[in-house]
Design an enzyme around this catalytic site. Structure first.
Site, PDB file in Angstrom:
ATOM      1  N   LYS A 120       0.667  -1.263   0.060  1.00 50.94           N
ATOM      2  CA  LYS A 120       0.099  -0.114  -0.001  1.00 50.94           C
ATOM      3  C   LYS A 120       1.050   1.291  -0.164  1.00 50.94           C
ATOM      4  CE  LYS A 120      -2.961  -3.203  -0.171  1.00 50.94           C
ATOM      5  NZ  LYS A 120      -3.148  -3.484  -1.487  1.00 50.94           N
ATOM      6  N   GLU A 126     -10.138   1.215  -5.978  1.00 54.57           N
ATOM      7  CA  GLU A 126     -11.087   1.380  -4.903  1.00 54.57           C
ATOM      8  C   GLU A 126     -10.928   2.742  -4.233  1.00 54.57           C
ATOM      9  OE1 GLU A 126     -10.668  -1.134  -1.377  1.00 54.57           O
ATOM     10  OE2 GLU A 126     -10.570  -2.899  -2.481  1.00 54.57           O
ATOM     11  N   GLU A 151      -7.031   1.636  -2.594  1.00 56.45           N
ATOM     12  CA  GLU A 151      -6.112   0.709  -3.161  1.00 56.45           C
ATOM     13  C   GLU A 151      -6.479   0.176  -4.371  1.00 56.45           C
ATOM     14  OE1 GLU A 151      -7.071  -3.059  -0.743  1.00 56.45           O
ATOM     15  OE2 GLU A 151      -6.683  -1.679   0.586  1.00 56.45           O
ATOM     16  N   ASN A 160      -6.962  -3.155  -6.801  1.00 54.16           N
ATOM     17  CA  ASN A 160      -6.940  -4.633  -6.971  1.00 54.16           C
ATOM     18  C   ASN A 160      -6.564  -5.103  -8.400  1.00 54.16           C
ATOM     19  OD1 ASN A 160      -7.895  -4.916  -4.248  1.00 54.16           O
ATOM     20  ND2 ASN A 160      -9.839  -4.537  -4.993  1.00 54.16           N
TER      21      ASN A 160
END
Ligand code: MV4
Length: 490
Positions: free
Chosen positions: A115, A274, A287, A289
């Protein structure tokens, strides 16, 4: 690409194989000893057993999966979601073996899996981020100062976490040091990486994610948003597209930000960015995906795009067949995840045999599942049984179809979350569109389901009795004693 191996199981393995077959591509399934008779194995043109049921002895054996792929001469490996899908070393090993990984390059998986590295990569691309620190905290005193500046509550997040794992909320400055120590030791034991950072805690946010597609010719588009705020302990319950809170203007801004995130890491294929949206409709990147997501069908329905087909075409080196301007939202889609879990017993997994399994069908109804009647639900894997998806012209229509489809869904042998899903879809807050990520915490108590499920059992019994009486009437059997017989049977 003539043959694809799907390194996954259940509904997603089937979903991928369907698109491959549609494109004239042969399919290879992999399976564990628990999945020998599964639909994904039966559907595939070829299938190889990987080993015993536990994932670390089957679906997570990257080297074995690649060895089998080489032996069979497959051209591509699709990882589905979960398992090896976001393992950058696996993606790299696949490519090194001369097989196409149907997904992003290992660099993008690696960056977005960390992250802090993700924030660092995205920060020069004009994407709004939650106020906080964008580096690993090494000096606790300094971190405390920053926390006071941004204001409590704050969240401590593990850099190696994600999807809700490795987060800790701190409500005031007094508990800061203690919580920081805990967060670091948790991060070390869970991820083998103690790097943590802090962010302002956005209270009551909505979780909105943007679907993106990027090809190898420099084209990146977004396929609008999915609203995923209705979740329980970081497990999504209902997803929908489009979201009822996004204006066309906000949608365009968030879409553009998602495209920037994809560009920042040289993304390839289908991915999801997101965001959180706060009560003022400000949005923040959370984040990315780097996989096809469980909830991808709602985006497929509102855009008419087959996302798996696009993944395969992109992996083959083709350019996207449409531009951003070509993409339009038509209608409204809802997805309910149906889990083999008991909503009356703290959502404990409910394993056993599917004595009866009859999914609903009809116009506007799509069921993505990986089980059939008579099968055992194994304890080794995710307990999701199926995704019930409805699509209509309006949100109202999709909700109406969803409730009718839940009522038509017949599952016996295991407890499922269907009644919980019905509760959500009937709730005023859901129907009005006025909800956030606290929906379940705020509105749900098991007692609410108990009453509804008892009523349902009563109605089902009455209906069954009426049908029996009618049938017997048609056979011209005497009426007397019918009620007695019925009472005895009960
Ligand atoms: C947050 C947050 C509030 N503020 N970050 C949970 C999943 C992971 N992707 C990040 N998550 C959150 N991050 C800040 N700065 C609240 C959540 C969060 C959440 C996010 C999306 C959907 C459901 C959620 C439930 C609890 C917390």
């Amino acid at each position: 690409m003539k043959q694809i191996q799907v390194a996954n199981r259940g509904e997603i393995a089937l979903r991928v194989m369907r698109s491959a077959r549609k494109m004239g591509i042969a399919t290879v399934a992999v399976y564990s000893e628990a999945d020998r008779t599964s639909p994904h194995v039966q559907f595939a043109d070829e299938a190889v057993c990987l080993g015993p049921p536990p994932s670390n002895q089957s679906y997570l054996l990257g080297d074995k999966i690649i060895a089998e792929a080489l032996r069979l001469g497959v051209d591509g490996i699709h990882p589905g979601y979960g398992f090896l899908s976001e393992n950058s070393k696996f993606a790299q090993a696949v490519e090194k073996a001369g097989i196409t990984f149907i997904g992003p390059k290992s660099h993008a998986i690696e960056v977005m899996g960390d992250k802090l590295a993700a924030k660092d990569t995205v920060k020069d691309f004009d994407v709004p981020m939650v106020p906080g620190v964008d580096h690993a905290i090494t000096d606790v005193a300094e971190a405390k100062k920053v926390a006071v500046e941004i204001g409590f509550p704050i969240l401590i997040k593990a850099s190696a976490g994600g999807g809700g794992k490795g987060m800790r909320m701190v409500e005031n400055v007094e508990e800061f040091e203690e919580q920081m120590d805990r967060a670091v030791s948790e991060a070390i034991s869970a991820f083998g990486d103690g790097a943590v950072f802090i962010e302002k805690f956005v209270t009551s946010p909505r979780h909105i994610e943007i679907q993106v597609l990027a090809d190898s010719h420099g084209n990146v588009v977004h396929l609008f948003e999915r609203e995923c705020s209705i979740q329980r302990r970081h497990q999504k319950v209902v997803e929908e597209a489009p979201s009822s809170v996004l204006s066309p203007e906000l949608r365009a801004r968030m879409g553009a930000a998602a495209v920037q995130v994809a560009k920042s890491c040289d993304y390839l294929g289908a991915g999801t960015v997101e965001f959180l949206i706060d009560d003022k409709h400000d949005f923040y990147f959370l984040e990315m995906n780097t996989r096809l997501q469980v909830e991808h069908p709602v985006s497929e329905l509102i855009t008419g795009v087959d996302l798996v087909e696009m993944q395969i075409r992109i992996a083959r080196g083709e350019a996207l067949p449409f531009t951003q301007e070509d993409l339009k939202i038509t209608g409204h889609a809802l997805e309910l995840r149906v889990y083999a879990e008991d909503p009356l017993n703290n959502f404990l997994p409910s394993v056993g045999k599917l004595h009866r399994y009859r999914p609903p069908s009809g116009e506007g109804i799509r069921v993505d599942d990986g089980f059939t009647e008579g099968m055992n639900i194994p304890i080794y894997y995710d307990p999701m049984l199926a995704k019930l998806i409805t699509y209509g012209e309006t949100r109202e229509a999709a909700m109406r179809m969803m409730i009718a489809a839940i009522e038509d869904y017949e599952i016996e042998g295991v407890a499922t979350t269907l009644p919980f899903g019905k509760f959500v879809c009937q709730h005023e807050a859901f129907r009005s569109g006025n909800f956030d990520t606290n929906f379940v915490k705020k509105y749900y108590q098991p007692a609410m389901l108990e009453a509804a499920m008892q009523e349902e059992a009563r109605v089902a019994a009455a209906l069954s009795k009426a049908l029996w009486l009618e049938q017997r009437h048609q056979l011209e059997m005497p009426d007397a004693g019918a009620t007695d017989w019925w009472e005895q049977r009960r």
